[in-house]
Design a protein around this motif. Structure first.
Motif, short mmCIF file in Angstrom:
data_model
loop_
_atom_site.label_atom_id
_atom_site.label_comp_id
_atom_site.label_asym_id
_atom_site.label_seq_id
_atom_site.Cartn_x
_atom_site.Cartn_y
_atom_site.Cartn_z
N VAL A 1 0.85 -1.20 0.00
CA VAL A 1 0.00 0.00 0.00
C VAL A 1 0.88 1.24 0.00
N LEU A 2 0.27 2.36 -0.38
CA LEU A 2 0.95 3.65 -0.30
C LEU A 2 0.86 4.19 1.12
N ALA A 3 1.96 4.72 1.60
CA ALA A 3 1.95 5.36 2.92
C ALA A 3 1.27 6.72 2.79
N GLY A 4 0.03 6.81 3.23
CA GLY A 4 -0.73 8.04 3.07
C GLY A 4 -0.29 9.11 4.05
N CYS A 5 0.03 10.31 3.55
CA CYS A 5 0.46 11.40 4.44
C CYS A 5 -0.68 11.84 5.35
N THR A 6 -1.86 12.01 4.79
CA THR A 6 -3.01 12.42 5.60
C THR A 6 -3.38 11.33 6.60
N GLY A 7 -3.35 10.07 6.13
CA GLY A 7 -3.67 8.96 7.02
C GLY A 7 -2.71 8.84 8.17
N ALA A 8 -1.41 9.04 7.90
CA ALA A 8 -0.41 8.96 8.96
C ALA A 8 -0.61 10.08 9.98
N ALA A 9 -0.87 11.29 9.49
CA ALA A 9 -1.09 12.40 10.40
C ALA A 9 -2.34 12.17 11.24
N LEU A 10 -3.39 11.68 10.61
CA LEU A 10 -4.64 11.45 11.32
C LEU A 10 -4.50 10.34 12.36
N THR A 11 -3.74 9.30 12.02
CA THR A 11 -3.50 8.22 12.98
C THR A 11 -2.81 8.76 14.23
N ALA A 12 -1.78 9.58 14.03
CA ALA A 12 -1.07 10.16 15.17
C ALA A 12 -2.00 11.06 15.99
#
Length: 283
Positions: free
Chosen positions: A202-213
Motif C-alpha cells: 500500500v501507499l503510505a498516506g500522508c493524511t492517514g499517517a497524520a490522522l493516525t497520530a
C-alpha cells in the motif's frame, strides 16, 4: 489564467509543453504528489516532500530540487494563482530521451512540473452526508508504496465506482481491503480504529499517517492490521483519508449501509481534529 511551473519557469498552464519522448509519457517513469492548500497555505508539506524523496529513490531518479526549493516554488505558485483552497499537483520524470528505449541515457535531465487545481473540500456536502464506495479486485503491481504516475488500475477502479453511483473504490486482494483508488481505508470497530499497516502492498498516506497520530494523541486506539470486506460491512463506521478529502465518512459499501448509514461520531471528530491540525501547522 492558471499559472504552472515547468523546469524552473512559471508560465501559463496552456503554454506548458513536455516532449512526447519524455519517459513519464512513454513508460510512466515518474513520481507525483498532491498537496492540499487551505487558506492559501500548504498542508503536511514536509510529509509529502519526504514521500516524494522516498519514491524517487526507489526508482533511481534524483529529485530535481532540494525540498525547501520545491516548497518555495509551490508557495509562489499558490500566490501567483491567488488560490485560497485547493490542490497542488507535482510530477517529475526521468526526462526526455532521444528515442524510445527501455534503458534511458545516463545524462537525462528530469522533468519537473507543478500546477494548481482550485477545489473546495472544507465545507462540502459530502462531509455531512458521507460517501459510497464499491469494492473491486486490486490489479496493481507489487510496489504500491511508490507513488508512481502509472495509475491505469486506479483510473479503472474509479470508473467502476462512478458507474455504480459511488465516489470511491476500495481495492481488494485475497479478501482484504488494500486501500482506496486514491485514498487510505479505515474502519471503526467496537474496540479500535483499524487500518492496514504500511508496506510495499500500500501507499503510505500522508493524511492517514497524520490522522493516525492525532487519533492516538486524542486517546483513541488505532490498530494496524489488514481487514476484510466482511469486517468493513459489519463495522460501526468506515472512512477514508487523502489530501483531497481530508477525513471523509463512508456510509455505504457495495450498496450496503455502514452503521446507521450516516457519518459516525469517530470519523466526524477526526475530521474536526485534522482540520484544526492543518490550520495550525500549514506553511
Amino acid at each position: 489564467m492558471s499559472i504552472a511551473y515547468l523546469n524552473g519557469r512559471f508560465l501559463p498552464l496552456a503554454d506548458a509543453r513536455i516532449s512526447v519522448l519524455d519517459r513519464g509519457f512513454l513508460f510512466a517513469e515518474g513520481i507525483y504528489e498532491v498537496t492540499a492548500v487551505i487558506e492559501g497555505r500548504l498542508i503536511d508539506s514536509a510529509s509529502h516532500l519526504d514521500r516524494l524523496t522516498r519514491s524517487a529513490g526507489a526508482i533511481g531518479i534524483a529529485v530535481p530540487l532540494p525540498p525547501e526549493e520545491i516548497e518555495a516554488a509551490q508557495r509562489q505558485l499558490v500566490a501567483l494563482n491567488s488560490m485560497n483552497e485547493g490542490l497542488i499537483y507535482l510530477q517529475f520524470t526521468r526526462g526526455a530521451d532521444e528515442g524510445r528505449d527501455f534503458l534511458p541515457a545516463p545524462d537525462l535531465q528530469p522533468t519537473l512540473v507543478m500546477f494548481v487545481q482550485p477545489k473546495l473540500f472544507l465545507n462540502v456536502a459530502a462531509a455531512k452526508t458521507g460517501i459510497a464506495v464499491v469494492t473491486t479486485p486490486d490489479l496493481r503491481w507489487a510496489r504500491r508504496d511508490i507513488k508512481s504516475t502509472g495509475l491505469l488500475a486506479q483510473a479503472m477502479a474509479k470508473r467502476i465506482a462512478t458507474d455504480a453511483g459511488a465516489q470511491e473504490a476500495w481495492m481488494v486482494e485475497d479478501g482484504h481491503v488494500t486501500e482506496g483508488a486514491s485514498s487510505t481505508a479505515f474502519i471503526v470497530t467496537d474496540d479500535a480504529i483499524v487500518t492496514r499497516p504500511y508496506s510495499q502492498a500500500v501507499l503510505a498516506g500522508c493524511t492517514g499517517a497524520a490522522l493516525t497520530a492525532l487519533a492516538q494523541e486524542a486517546g483513541m486506539t488505532v490498530v494496524n492490521r489488514p481487514f476484510t470486506v466482511a469486517e468493513a460491512l459489519a463495522a460501526n463506521e468506515a472512512f477514508i483519508t487523502s489530501a483531497s478529502t481530508l477525513c471523509q465518512s463512508v456510509v455505504r459499501i457495495d450498496g450496503q449501509p455502514i452503521g446507521d448509514g450516516t457519518p459516525g461520531p469517530v470519523a466526524t471528530r477526526l475530521r474536526e481534529i485534522y482540520v484544526d491540525f492543518a490550520r495550525r501547522t500549514a506553511v
